[in-house]
Write an enzyme that holds these catalytic residues in place. Structure first.
Site, PDB file in Angstrom:
ATOM      1  CG  HIS A 199      -2.146   0.674   1.101  1.00 55.47           C
ATOM      2  ND1 HIS A 199      -2.224   2.030   0.971  1.00 55.47           N
ATOM      3  CD2 HIS A 199      -3.413   0.217   1.021  1.00 55.47           C
ATOM      4  CE1 HIS A 199      -3.486   2.379   0.837  1.00 55.47           C
ATOM      5  NE2 HIS A 199      -4.239   1.308   0.871  1.00 55.47           N
ATOM      6  CE  LYS A 253       5.315   7.887  11.879  1.00 58.83           C
ATOM      7  NZ  LYS A 253       6.027   7.004  10.930  1.00 58.83           N
ATOM      8  CE1 TYR A 264      -3.713   9.660   5.632  1.00 57.03           C
ATOM      9  CE2 TYR A 264      -5.015   9.461   7.641  1.00 57.03           C
ATOM     10  CZ  TYR A 264      -3.909   9.115   6.895  1.00 57.03           C
ATOM     11  OH  TYR A 264      -2.982   8.225   7.396  1.00 57.03           O
ATOM     12  N   PRO A 277      -3.193   7.574  16.948  1.00 62.27           N
ATOM     13  CG  PRO A 277      -5.395   6.867  16.715  1.00 62.27           C
ATOM     14  CD  PRO A 277      -4.486   7.684  17.590  1.00 62.27           C
ATOM     15  CE1 TYR A 324       0.838   6.949   4.946  1.00 60.85           C
ATOM     16  CE2 TYR A 324       0.336   8.261   6.884  1.00 60.85           C
ATOM     17  CZ  TYR A 324      -0.059   7.353   5.908  1.00 60.85           C
ATOM     18  OH  TYR A 324      -1.342   6.860   5.901  1.00 60.85           O
TER      19      TYR A 324
END
Ligand code: APR
Length: 392
Positions: free
Chosen positions: A68, A294, A198, A290, A389
């Site tokens: 992904h 991570k 998002y 969250p 990220y």
């Protein structure tokens, strides 16, 4: 060696010690079934995959996991996608439900002769400042017992016995509340996007993360203090449609909501991570909000660093790794905390406490819009985003 907790951190420590021939026992409060079925995270970072591959623990991941590498941001200024797998250092995530990973690790550990005591709750770590620390426990039948070892790895999470046993006069406990609350949802439906979604909306944040081919995790920013079941399913899906701008970008694939949970986005860090013969790793060491997926990745990173240091000390008498453990992991923790804090501010306009402050929410919304536009237009910013990220 005694390891407290059979989550990602505890299992990686146990497996690496076992591979080095170091005798250890994992004490786990829950049942094996609970440990193996608990749905938690699901995005594995490149470093986590490398750790698993390095120790021949990645078969399930490569068989059933999926790469992904794309985020999709949906805002009032339109939609934009970041193919983070081709930005920064080119790292991608692997989507692989944590319960599958934990099952793989647990099965390998037990099949290789590893010892786990399920339904055995650690109560306290005693004499951590000595060379013979011990863990007092409550056995499945309720009997009190004590387990003694040269070292104890505290991998039993933020509410576990390891944290409770830290001497208050030597530990610094940093806590932060991001002022945001999420309703987390697990839906019996295939993903609606081929990306991590998002959505930033005047109503609040909404998130979309694939878990498997037919289960998807959604998040809704939620008014603090409202119970998880306050809305019927129809209203939850309608609000997800609104915030993810389904009218502009296509409908979400609806399905039964299998799980709901409300949680505040908070974080904390314990310093130092070592107290004599007791070492903290994973959520026992620090908790991350969250927003950037991570938690489990940091736990695996710390577990490998700790296990390697313990093997050097127990097999070769070299304690340099143990002496450096806390500072080395805290550097990773604070970098992850910094990025997760930035990501939380990117996704949410105004923390709850600032909403009523006159122009406060406007000011935050203007900052947020500027951050999003910078991420949309600046390749340098996108490279920084991609590196952080997926990095730990
Ligand atoms: N005694 C024994 N076991 C305990 C005790 C105790 N007193 N308290 C908690 N445990 C067990 C829990 O049942 C759990 O199985 O410790 C384990 C801790 O596992 P996690 O909570 O998964 O923590 P960790 O291994 O640090 O992984 C951290 O993984 O769960 C994801 O994203 C999540 O950030 C988190 C990351």
């Amino acid at each position: 060696m005694v390891v407290l907790g059979a989550g990602p951190a505890g299992l990686v420590v146990g497996l690496l010690l076992q591979a080095a021939g170091i005798d250890c026992v994992i004490l786990e409060r829950a049942s094996r079934t609970h440990v193996q079925t608990r749905a938690r995270a699901g995005f594995l970072a490149p470093n986590t995959v490398r750790v698993l591959e390095r120790h021949d623990l990645a078969d399930g991941l490569h068989r059933d996991g999926r790469r992904h590498g794309t985020c999709e941001f949906r805002t009032e200024d339109g939609r934009f996608r970041l193919d983070y797998g081709s930005l920064g250092q080119g790292g991608q995530h692997h989507v692989y439900p944590q319960q599958n990973l934990v099952t793989d690790l647990l099965t390998r550990y037990l099949d290789s002769g590893g010892r786990i005591r399920f339904r055995t709750e650690g109560l306290a770590v005693r004499d951590a400042d000595s060379a013979r620390p011990s863990v007092t426990t409550r056995e499945p039948d309720g009997r009190p017992t004590r387990w003694t070892a040269r070292y104890v790895a505290g991998c039993d999470g933020r509410h576990g016995a390891a944290r409770r046993s830290l001497p208050p006069d030597t530990v610094r406990h940093h806590r932060h509340d991001h002022g945001v609350t999420w309703l987390g949802l697990l839906a019996a439906t295939p993903p609606s996007l081929d990306a991590v979604g998002y959505a930033i909306h005047a109503h609040g944040f909404a998130g979309h993360m694939a878990r498997t081919a037919d289960v998807t995790r959604y998040y809704l920013q939620w008014r603090r203090g409202t119970p998880a079941d306050a809305w019927p399913e129809q209203r939850v899906w309608d609000e997800l449609d609104i915030r993810m701008r389904a009218a502009d970008h296509g409908p979400l694939r609806r399905g039964a909501l299998l799980e709901r949970g409300v949680f505040d986005l908070t974080c904390d860090v314990v310093e130092p991570l070592r107290h004599g013969s007791l070492f903290l790793a994973g959520d026992a060491a620090s908790l991350l909000a969250p927003a950037a997926a991570k938690g489990a990745n940091l736990a695996v990173l710390e577990a490998e660093i700790l296990a390697q240091a313990l093997v050097d000390a127990l097999a070769r008498g070299d304690t340099a790794g143990l002496d450096a453990y806390s500072d080395r992991c805290l550097a990773h923790i604070w970098r992850a905390q910094e990025f997760t804090g930035w990501m939380t501010r990117l996704l949410h306009a105004a923390p709850e406490q600032d909403r009523g402050a006159g122009g406060g929410s406007f000011f935050h919304a203007a900052l947020q819009r500027s951050r999003l536009n910078s991420l949309r237009t600046s390749r340098i910013h996108q490279d920084w985003f991609a590196e952080n990220y997926v990095g730990v």
